[in-house]
Write a protein that holds these residues in place. Sequence first.
Motif, PDB file in Angstrom:
ATOM      1  N   VAL A  42      41.532  43.988  36.180  1.00 21.67           N
ATOM      2  CA  VAL A  42      40.906  43.165  37.209  1.00 21.67           C
ATOM      3  C   VAL A  42      40.171  42.015  36.531  1.00 21.67           C
ATOM      4  O   VAL A  42      39.478  42.215  35.524  1.00 21.67           O
ATOM      5  CB  VAL A  42      39.932  43.995  38.062  1.00 21.67           C
ATOM      6  N   VAL A  43      40.336  40.809  37.055  1.00 15.18           N
ATOM      7  CA  VAL A  43      39.609  39.648  36.542  1.00 15.18           C
ATOM      8  C   VAL A  43      38.605  39.192  37.593  1.00 15.18           C
ATOM      9  O   VAL A  43      38.835  39.317  38.798  1.00 15.18           O
ATOM     10  CB  VAL A  43      40.574  38.495  36.183  1.00 15.18           C
ATOM     11  N   VAL A  44      37.485  38.680  37.116  1.00 11.00           N
ATOM     12  CA  VAL A  44      36.404  38.280  38.031  1.00 11.00           C
ATOM     13  C   VAL A  44      36.108  36.788  37.954  1.00 11.00           C
ATOM     14  O   VAL A  44      35.348  36.269  38.775  1.00 11.00           O
ATOM     15  CB  VAL A  44      35.116  39.078  37.726  1.00 11.00           C
ATOM     16  N   THR A  45      36.702  36.083  36.991  1.00  6.86           N
ATOM     17  CA  THR A  45      36.429  34.657  36.815  1.00  6.86           C
ATOM     18  C   THR A  45      37.272  33.833  37.782  1.00  6.86           C
ATOM     19  O   THR A  45      38.490  34.011  37.867  1.00  6.86           O
ATOM     20  CB  THR A  45      36.742  34.234  35.375  1.00  6.86           C
ATOM     21  N   GLY A  46      36.615  32.940  38.527  1.00  7.36           N
ATOM     22  CA  GLY A  46      37.329  32.071  39.454  1.00  7.36           C
ATOM     23  C   GLY A  46      37.786  32.750  40.720  1.00  7.36           C
ATOM     24  O   GLY A  46      38.642  32.228  41.435  1.00  7.36           O
ATOM     25  N   VAL A  47      37.203  33.911  41.033  1.00  8.81           N
ATOM     26  CA  VAL A  47      37.600  34.672  42.213  1.00  8.81           C
ATOM     27  C   VAL A  47      36.448  34.663  43.212  1.00  8.81           C
ATOM     28  O   VAL A  47      35.282  34.783  42.821  1.00  8.81           O
ATOM     29  CB  VAL A  47      37.964  36.125  41.829  1.00  8.81           C
ATOM     30  N   ALA A  48      36.770  34.542  44.487  1.00  9.37           N
ATOM     31  CA  ALA A  48      35.722  34.488  45.512  1.00  9.37           C
ATOM     32  C   ALA A  48      34.921  35.775  45.557  1.00  9.37           C
ATOM     33  O   ALA A  48      33.697  35.765  45.658  1.00  9.37           O
ATOM     34  CB  ALA A  48      36.335  34.189  46.878  1.00  9.37           C
ATOM     35  N   SER A  49      35.603  36.916  45.463  1.00 11.10           N
ATOM     36  CA  SER A  49      34.926  38.205  45.512  1.00 11.10           C
ATOM     37  C   SER A  49      34.318  38.538  44.165  1.00 11.10           C
ATOM     38  O   SER A  49      34.973  38.424  43.125  1.00 11.10           O
ATOM     39  CB  SER A  49      35.910  39.311  45.914  1.00 11.10           C
ATOM     40  N   ALA A  50      33.074  38.977  44.180  1.00 10.30           N
ATOM     41  CA  ALA A  50      32.412  39.353  42.932  1.00 10.30           C
ATOM     42  C   ALA A  50      33.068  40.571  42.298  1.00 10.30           C
ATOM     43  O   ALA A  50      32.867  40.847  41.119  1.00 10.30           O
ATOM     44  CB  ALA A  50      30.930  39.637  43.188  1.00 10.30           C
ATOM     45  N   ARG A  51      33.862  41.310  43.087  1.00  8.17           N
ATOM     46  CA  ARG A  51      34.499  42.512  42.567  1.00  8.17           C
ATOM     47  C   ARG A  51      35.880  42.239  41.997  1.00  8.17           C
ATOM     48  O   ARG A  51      36.546  43.138  41.517  1.00  8.17           O
ATOM     49  CB  ARG A  51      34.555  43.563  43.675  1.00  8.17           C
ATOM     50  N   GLY A  52      36.325  40.980  42.051  1.00  5.30           N
ATOM     51  CA  GLY A  52      37.508  40.558  41.330  1.00  5.30           C
ATOM     52  C   GLY A  52      38.814  40.847  42.032  1.00  5.30           C
ATOM     53  O   GLY A  52      38.874  41.343  43.158  1.00  5.30           O
ATOM     54  N   VAL A  53      39.900  40.525  41.318  1.00  5.97           N
ATOM     55  CA  VAL A  53      41.253  40.723  41.799  1.00  5.97           C
ATOM     56  C   VAL A  53      42.104  41.144  40.620  1.00  5.97           C
ATOM     57  O   VAL A  53      41.817  40.785  39.464  1.00  5.97           O
ATOM     58  CB  VAL A  53      41.804  39.428  42.439  1.00  5.97           C
ATOM     59  N   ARG A  54      43.150  41.928  40.878  1.00  5.38           N
ATOM     60  CA  ARG A  54      44.033  42.351  39.803  1.00  5.38           C
ATOM     61  C   ARG A  54      44.691  41.121  39.176  1.00  5.38           C
ATOM     62  O   ARG A  54      45.151  40.223  39.874  1.00  5.38           O
ATOM     63  CB  ARG A  54      45.099  43.312  40.336  1.00  5.38           C
ATOM     64  N   LYS A  55      44.712  41.083  37.853  1.00  4.65           N
ATOM     65  CA  LYS A  55      45.230  39.915  37.134  1.00  4.65           C
ATOM     66  C   LYS A  55      46.644  39.559  37.582  1.00  4.65           C
ATOM     67  O   LYS A  55      46.968  38.383  37.764  1.00  4.65           O
ATOM     68  CB  LYS A  55      45.195  40.192  35.627  1.00  4.65           C
ATOM     69  N   LEU A  56      47.495  40.567  37.787  1.00  6.34           N
ATOM     70  CA  LEU A  56      48.871  40.308  38.193  1.00  6.34           C
ATOM     71  C   LEU A  56      48.967  39.754  39.604  1.00  6.34           C
ATOM     72  O   LEU A  56      49.994  39.184  39.983  1.00  6.34           O
ATOM     73  CB  LEU A  56      49.694  41.601  38.095  1.00  6.34           C
ATOM     74  N   ASP A  57      47.918  39.927  40.399  1.00  7.39           N
ATOM     75  CA  ASP A  57      47.924  39.436  41.774  1.00  7.39           C
ATOM     76  C   ASP A  57      47.190  38.111  41.929  1.00  7.39           C
ATOM     77  O   ASP A  57      47.075  37.592  43.039  1.00  7.39           O
ATOM     78  CB  ASP A  57      47.285  40.474  42.714  1.00  7.39           C
ATOM     79  N   SER A  58      46.680  37.556  40.831  1.00  2.00           N
ATOM     80  CA  SER A  58      45.909  36.321  40.911  1.00  2.00           C
ATOM     81  C   SER A  58      46.849  35.115  40.969  1.00  2.00           C
ATOM     82  O   SER A  58      47.906  35.101  40.326  1.00  2.00           O
ATOM     83  CB  SER A  58      44.973  36.195  39.712  1.00  2.00           C
ATOM     84  N   ALA A  59      46.451  34.128  41.727  1.00  2.00           N
ATOM     85  CA  ALA A  59      47.281  32.921  41.901  1.00  2.00           C
ATOM     86  C   ALA A  59      46.776  31.786  41.027  1.00  2.00           C
ATOM     87  O   ALA A  59      46.550  30.666  41.495  1.00  2.00           O
ATOM     88  CB  ALA A  59      47.299  32.520  43.364  1.00  2.00           C
ATOM     89  N   PHE A  60      46.579  32.063  39.745  1.00 10.18           N
ATOM     90  CA  PHE A  60      46.125  31.051  38.801  1.00 10.18           C
ATOM     91  C   PHE A  60      46.400  31.529  37.388  1.00 10.18           C
ATOM     92  O   PHE A  60      46.734  32.698  37.158  1.00 10.18           O
ATOM     93  CB  PHE A  60      44.638  30.733  38.992  1.00 10.18           C
TER      94      PHE A  60
END
Length: 810
Positions: free
Chosen positions: A47-65
């Motif tokens: 899970v990555v937390v940088t540049g994500v709206a949610s403080a709890r992050g998003v899975r790196k493979l699901d990130s659109a950046f």
Amino acid sequence: MKNHRKFLLSSISIAVLTLIGQAQAAGQEAAPAAAPSDAVQKEIQQVVVTGVASARGVRKLDSAFSITTASEEQLKQAAPISTADVMKLVPGAFAESTGGQSGANIQVRGFPSGSDSPFVSVQMQGNPLYPVSTLSFFEGSSAFRLDDTIERVEVLRGGPSTIFSSGQPGATMNFILKKGTDTPEGSVRFTTGTGELRRVDVFYGGKISDGWYGTIGGFYRNTHGVRDSGFPSDDGGQITATLTKKLDQGEATFYVRRTDDKNAFYTGVPLISSNGGHTISEFPGFDPLKGTLMSNEMRRFTIEAAPGKTLNYDLGDGRGLNSTVLGMEFDQNFNGWNVSNKFNHFDGKLNTIAMFTGNNPLSMADYNSAALATNGGTTATATYLDGTPVAANQQVVQAGLWAVEKKLKSFTDEIRVSKEWIQDNTLTVGGYFANYSSDDVWYLGNSHLMTAVPNARLINVTLDNGVIVSKNGTDGSVFYAPIASYDGSNTALFVANEWKVNDKIKIDGGVRRERQKLDATISNLATGDTDNNPLTVYNNNTSMPTGSNTALNRTDSATSFTLGGNYKLAKDMSVFARANMGHTFIAFDDLRNAGTQAKVDDRNFLPTPKIKQYEVGFKTAGQLYSAYINYFHTDFEGIAFQQILSNGTILNSVSGSKGDGVEVELAVRPIRDLSLSLSGNWQDSKYKDNPLTEGKLVQRQPKLQYRFTPTYRIPFGEGNSLKLYGTYTHVGDRWADQANLQYLPSYNTVDLGALFTIGEKIEIRLSGNNITNELGLTEGNSRLTTGGSGPINARPLFGRSWELSLAYRF
């Protein structure tokens, strides 16, 4: 060059064809695959937390950046020589870390920048350490030190970073600290190596009481460095502590970091350039891989600042960091409303007491002839400080011993409130607030005449007409000595929305409106003679404050946006696309360089730079391979450049740029315990909007660079193993300047390492950097505007170096 490009493109083609086949088979029934290893499983679920709206992050493979991550072990395996050197793991970034621990230059894909790192923000726990990424004699990586308190780093390139935090359109390097857990853990690490390195790192974390967790750790280090100046170059340490409180539906973490560290700063050394700069060789008598002009003879130097005012400085202080960082991050869910807040306070001194090379090498006879032509007389006498004569054929150089005192303070705070306002639509509203200041005292110039040999000797020169050209080595006055105080504030409001269209498609977008206000009070300057003796020509034109000041101010506003989406091809495979428009504001130094309020207000002279970026990418991770591939396009308008020449002349210009490129991060795991990784990028970025540089390649950025890293682990049973790894790095040719006159040839380096693990508690690591002693240049002579052949000053890679560490975990 063509072979390197073919190698990279062939690797990409093979990976893409393999992945296309995998994508076609994703929906078909297949035989059960082997369970992923622990390392692969961590990558898949990361899970990555940088540049994500949610403080709890998003899975790196699901990130659109585009985002690169590195764990604690990956950081240690990379063996970065500084914080900036971490960026060598990031495709699309090029870090020139050959200056030492501080004062790096970091370039970002297609973004035009001549020095420092204006398009790289350094964060800790999602907070910018200082709201402005670069000021003169300060760049963000200089305010951060690596140690064993770091859990991982995330480096976001472009993407939604234009909306959140400080709104950096380039790259955001976010270091995540370790936090205490229910399972106590600790470590002690001892390290030795080249340059008489002595370093100890400690860390401990665990549960304090119900719901409370803490960590504490840090390092102390002393070394003479690879380029031995004769005195300790890096000396100091830091301590970091965290305190975490687990809440019913969230947590709060407090952290503090205290750093007191000083580091030598290395600029160019004498070299021989031939074949129009395409061939670089050793200057006679000077080892470019290990030598430095600095020596004990000049370590403690004096600056004549004004009549009756002399100041003493120590080159051993180098580019140091004496700072305290206090911060907190809070995340809590209140009946479907998620509230997060992050703030930090930075208070530090980042002084620069360092040598800056000036004109190219020449013989003592040629120097004397020039002195006679300028000052009259018929005979020049050159002696060392002990009175012995200097030979006429002795090669000499001039280098300024500069002193810049810089006090920085800042406070930043970002608050976000998120709510799923309709099904599968999460709206985030937030604000970012920053106040920051810089108090500067500069003494640039102070040229010294010295031999062009390692650990140089200073030279005195007198003429038979009584003129003293050089005294105690000093042959030039302070040419720029401003005293300045700056204050800035930023206020930004942003709105972002994430829409889960279905199980395969996610779309997100956001808008940010930001306002910056700057105020400056800058001393007016005049030149004078510090001793009222016209025969002492070395101090006759000293820059001095007049006692009066100029007040300057400016307010700017700008809007940024981002829009992106992610489409799942399979569970662990996706494609993404994104467009954004960001900006950077002018900084304190731009006010000072403008000089008058009329020029400050002139938006043509000091424009607000705007950046448009577009990218499409592919991501996948599995047991056999991982791939992160993306194409990018950048369009940059209106950035002001400044160059300070060796004679004090300041050149200013405004340019834009446009570029296209491909970034790749590939890993293949053909058999158990073997991994083959390739990361790098190809780009074609050129200047525009300025007739002097139109069509020229963006300075200091290679068209092609890549790193190939094989890793093989040999298990010995009972938890013992030996991991062998190495990295072959290719950096393509570049131009050191905007006019493409100073050519920097390509280079290739080899790094090797081994990690022997005994059970779960003992680690022995041996690593070697540039083991082939490759002579590669990262910087030309930034004090000159010309290129060509002959003796030059330039900054090469460090020579071969080794580190050996022993760690005990408990």
